[in-house]
Design a protein around this motif. Structure first.
Motif, short mmCIF file in Angstrom:
data_model
loop_
_atom_site.label_atom_id
_atom_site.label_comp_id
_atom_site.label_asym_id
_atom_site.label_seq_id
_atom_site.Cartn_x
_atom_site.Cartn_y
_atom_site.Cartn_z
N PRO A 146 -28.14 21.25 79.43
CA PRO A 146 -28.41 21.47 78.11
C PRO A 146 -28.34 22.84 77.74
CG PRO A 146 -30.21 19.89 78.98
CD PRO A 146 -29.43 20.73 80.12
N THR A 147 -27.63 23.19 76.58
CA THR A 147 -27.41 24.45 76.28
C THR A 147 -27.46 24.60 74.74
OG1 THR A 147 -25.11 25.13 75.77
CG2 THR A 147 -26.06 25.15 78.06
N MET A 148 -27.67 25.75 74.26
CA MET A 148 -27.28 25.75 72.44
C MET A 148 -26.07 26.46 72.68
SD MET A 148 -31.26 26.07 70.91
CE MET A 148 -31.50 27.71 71.22
N HIS A 207 -23.41 32.29 78.33
CA HIS A 207 -23.26 33.66 78.87
C HIS A 207 -23.14 33.34 80.46
CE1 HIS A 207 -27.59 32.93 79.25
NE2 HIS A 207 -27.59 33.17 77.95
N HIS A 223 -25.94 30.60 81.97
CA HIS A 223 -25.54 29.43 81.79
C HIS A 223 -24.51 28.81 82.80
CE1 HIS A 223 -26.43 30.22 77.36
NE2 HIS A 223 -27.32 29.38 77.61
N LEU A 243 -26.11 28.07 85.94
CA LEU A 243 -26.79 26.77 85.87
C LEU A 243 -25.85 25.72 86.00
CD1 LEU A 243 -28.97 28.33 84.06
CD2 LEU A 243 -29.49 26.31 83.02
N TYR A 257 -27.91 31.86 64.62
CA TYR A 257 -27.92 31.56 66.10
C TYR A 257 -26.46 31.76 66.41
CZ TYR A 257 -29.25 30.46 70.68
OH TYR A 257 -29.35 30.57 72.14
N VAL A 266 -30.61 20.94 84.88
CA VAL A 266 -30.58 22.07 85.53
C VAL A 266 -31.32 23.10 84.21
CG1 VAL A 266 -29.72 23.98 86.60
CG2 VAL A 266 -28.72 21.75 86.79
N PHE A 267 -32.59 23.73 84.44
CA PHE A 267 -33.05 24.34 83.49
C PHE A 267 -33.40 25.84 84.17
CE2 PHE A 267 -33.77 19.91 81.85
CZ PHE A 267 -33.22 20.49 80.58
N GLY A 268 -33.29 26.82 83.32
CA GLY A 268 -33.66 28.15 83.92
C GLY A 268 -35.35 28.41 83.82
N GLU A 269 -35.40 29.32 84.96
CA GLU A 269 -36.92 29.87 84.79
C GLU A 269 -37.07 30.91 83.87
OE1 GLU A 269 -38.01 31.23 88.76
OE2 GLU A 269 -38.33 28.81 89.35
N ASP A 327 -37.07 30.40 80.85
CA ASP A 327 -37.91 29.78 79.93
C ASP A 327 -38.98 28.92 80.75
OD1 ASP A 327 -36.30 30.50 77.19
OD2 ASP A 327 -34.91 29.69 78.75
N GLN A 370 -41.03 26.05 78.95
CA GLN A 370 -40.16 25.04 78.79
C GLN A 370 -39.79 24.14 80.09
OE1 GLN A 370 -36.56 25.42 76.24
NE2 GLN A 370 -35.42 25.71 78.00
N ALA A 380 -33.58 40.25 81.39
CA ALA A 380 -33.09 38.77 81.29
C ALA A 380 -32.02 38.41 80.44
CB ALA A 380 -34.32 37.67 81.18
N ILE A 381 -30.78 38.03 80.90
CA ILE A 381 -29.87 37.47 80.15
C ILE A 381 -30.22 36.45 79.02
CG2 ILE A 381 -27.50 36.84 80.08
CD1 ILE A 381 -27.05 37.59 82.69
N SER A 395 -28.98 34.63 75.02
CA SER A 395 -27.92 34.76 73.81
C SER A 395 -28.43 35.70 72.82
CB SER A 395 -27.82 33.34 73.12
OG SER A 395 -27.69 32.19 74.21
P1 AMP Z 1 -30.45 28.24 75.94
O1 AMP Z 1 -28.78 28.07 75.65
O2 AMP Z 1 -30.78 29.81 75.71
O3 AMP Z 1 -31.16 27.25 75.25
O4 AMP Z 1 -30.55 27.83 77.48
C1 AMP Z 1 -29.88 26.85 77.98
C2 AMP Z 1 -30.43 26.93 79.54
O5 AMP Z 1 -30.26 28.15 80.00
C3 AMP Z 1 -32.03 26.76 79.52
O6 AMP Z 1 -32.50 26.21 80.53
C4 AMP Z 1 -32.56 28.20 79.90
O7 AMP Z 1 -33.82 28.58 80.50
C5 AMP Z 1 -31.23 28.68 80.78
N1 AMP Z 1 -31.08 30.02 80.59
C6 AMP Z 1 -30.95 31.00 79.70
N2 AMP Z 1 -30.85 32.22 79.87
C7 AMP Z 1 -31.15 32.20 81.46
C8 AMP Z 1 -31.40 33.22 82.33
N3 AMP Z 1 -31.24 34.56 81.83
N4 AMP Z 1 -31.69 33.08 83.47
C9 AMP Z 1 -31.87 31.44 83.82
N5 AMP Z 1 -31.89 30.49 83.00
C10 AMP Z 1 -31.49 30.92 81.76
#
Ligand code: AMP
Length: 284
Positions: free
Chosen positions: A34-36, A40, A43, A46, A77, A151-154, A156, A159, A189-190, A192
């Motif tokens: 899932p992303t918004m 980048h 993502h 992931l 956004y 898959v989700f990123g650390e 957040d 979250q 940390a990368i 958006s």
């Molecule tokens: P977002 O589009 O920002 O809602 O992020 C979508 C997914 O990408 C979420 O699981 C975030 O935790 C992950 N994510 C965004 N940026 C990073 C990052 N720099 N490192 C790891 N995961 C990330």
């Protein structure tokens, strides 16, 4: 097969069925990312992790109004759908689900999912209802897709823990795969939201990770309170004055920890640079 773009639930279901029954088979596993949008490098990582674990990779792009507060950046956004589709398909995404608002919140929608304890601390304090929005959308996307993995990123981290708890407590048969925070060459940390930073703000933001890394050593030598003060004074000295929080909490459940147990500590920070809110965390 080239990437399939689907924009409603029926399209999603038939696309998944085509993949599961066609080139693959019903035993083929599905991973969701899932992303918004505003895709980048992180993502992309992931997606690669999803691909490593499952046969079919589904990315979703949905800027979820329910997780934004009144004065937050929902309306501005960053949106870049065409480029997002290209980047996601270039790294091996099979299906991209870009639902309309009606496919997520149809008329009469009346539900919020709350993971109350984990959602009430850190970012949840200043962003009331944010994690209810996140929990609700993630539950919907997992159930709509029937994904085996997500898959989700650390980056957040809060979250991530909330989603793990949500899946466990709702018995959703989906395994959560975390990936570590992806950083640019300066350690930032990368995100958006980094797009909102001008050149001068970016230079300031580059200090965040360095300061957090030096907190590891500080914590080893001292204690929670001293480490928090250390981080605060370092942030102030590089011009980061608008600090939302600096906290050290338990790595597994975000509870407050005491100085006697140093094995499970994680440092969390949220700061504003100009009007941009940046978060980061690091295992101490
Ligand atoms: P977002 O589009 O920002 O809602 O992020 C979508 C997914 O990408 C979420 O699981 C975030 O935790 C992950 N994510 C965004 N940026 C990073 C990052 N720099 N490192 C790891 N995961 C990330």
């Amino acid at each position: 097969m080239s990437v399939e773009i689907v924009r409603d639930l029926r399209g999603l279901h038939s696309s998944i069925a085509r993949y599961r029954n066609g080139p693959l088979n019903t035993a083929a596993s599905l991973a969701i990312v899932p992303t918004m949008g505003a895709i980048h490098e992180a993502h992309e990582k992931l997606i690669i992790e999803a691909k490593r674990n499952a046969n079919i990779v589904l990315a979703t792009i949905f800027v979820n109004p329910m997780q934004f507060g009144e004065n937050e950046d929902f309306n501005k956004y960053p949106k870049s759908e065409e480029e997002d589709i290209k980047r996601l398909s270039d790294v091996g995404c099979d299906i991209i689900y870009i639902p309309t608002i009606e496919n997520i919140y149809p008329e009469g929608f009346d539900l919020t999912i709350n993971v109350p304890k984990l959602s009430s601390v850190l970012c949840g304090k200043k962003r009331p209802n944010h994690f209810e929005g996140v929990s609700t959308i993630v539950a919907k996307l997992l159930l709509q897709s029937g994904a085996d993995y997500a898959v989700f990123g650390e980056k957040d981290y809060q979250q991530l823990l909330i989603i793990k708890s949500l899946v466990k407590n709702l018995d959703i048969p989906c395994q959560i795969l975390p990936i570590e925070t992806i950083r640019d060459t300066n350690g930032l940390a990368i995100s958006s939201r980094n797009k909102y930073l001008n050149a001068a703000s970016k230079v300031i933001a580059n200090n965040i990770n360095k300061i957090m890394k030096s907190a590891i050593n500080q914590y080893k030598k001292t204690d929670i309170q001293t480490t928090i003060k250390f981080v605060e004074s370092n942030l102030l000295s590089v011009g980061i004055e608008n600090i939302d929080y600096i906290e050290i909490r338990d790595n597994n459940n975000l509870s407050v920890i005491d100085n006697n147990d140093k094995s499970n500590a994680r440092l969390f920070i949220a700061v504003y640079i100009e009007n941009t809110r940046l978060i980061d965390n690091i295992k101490l």
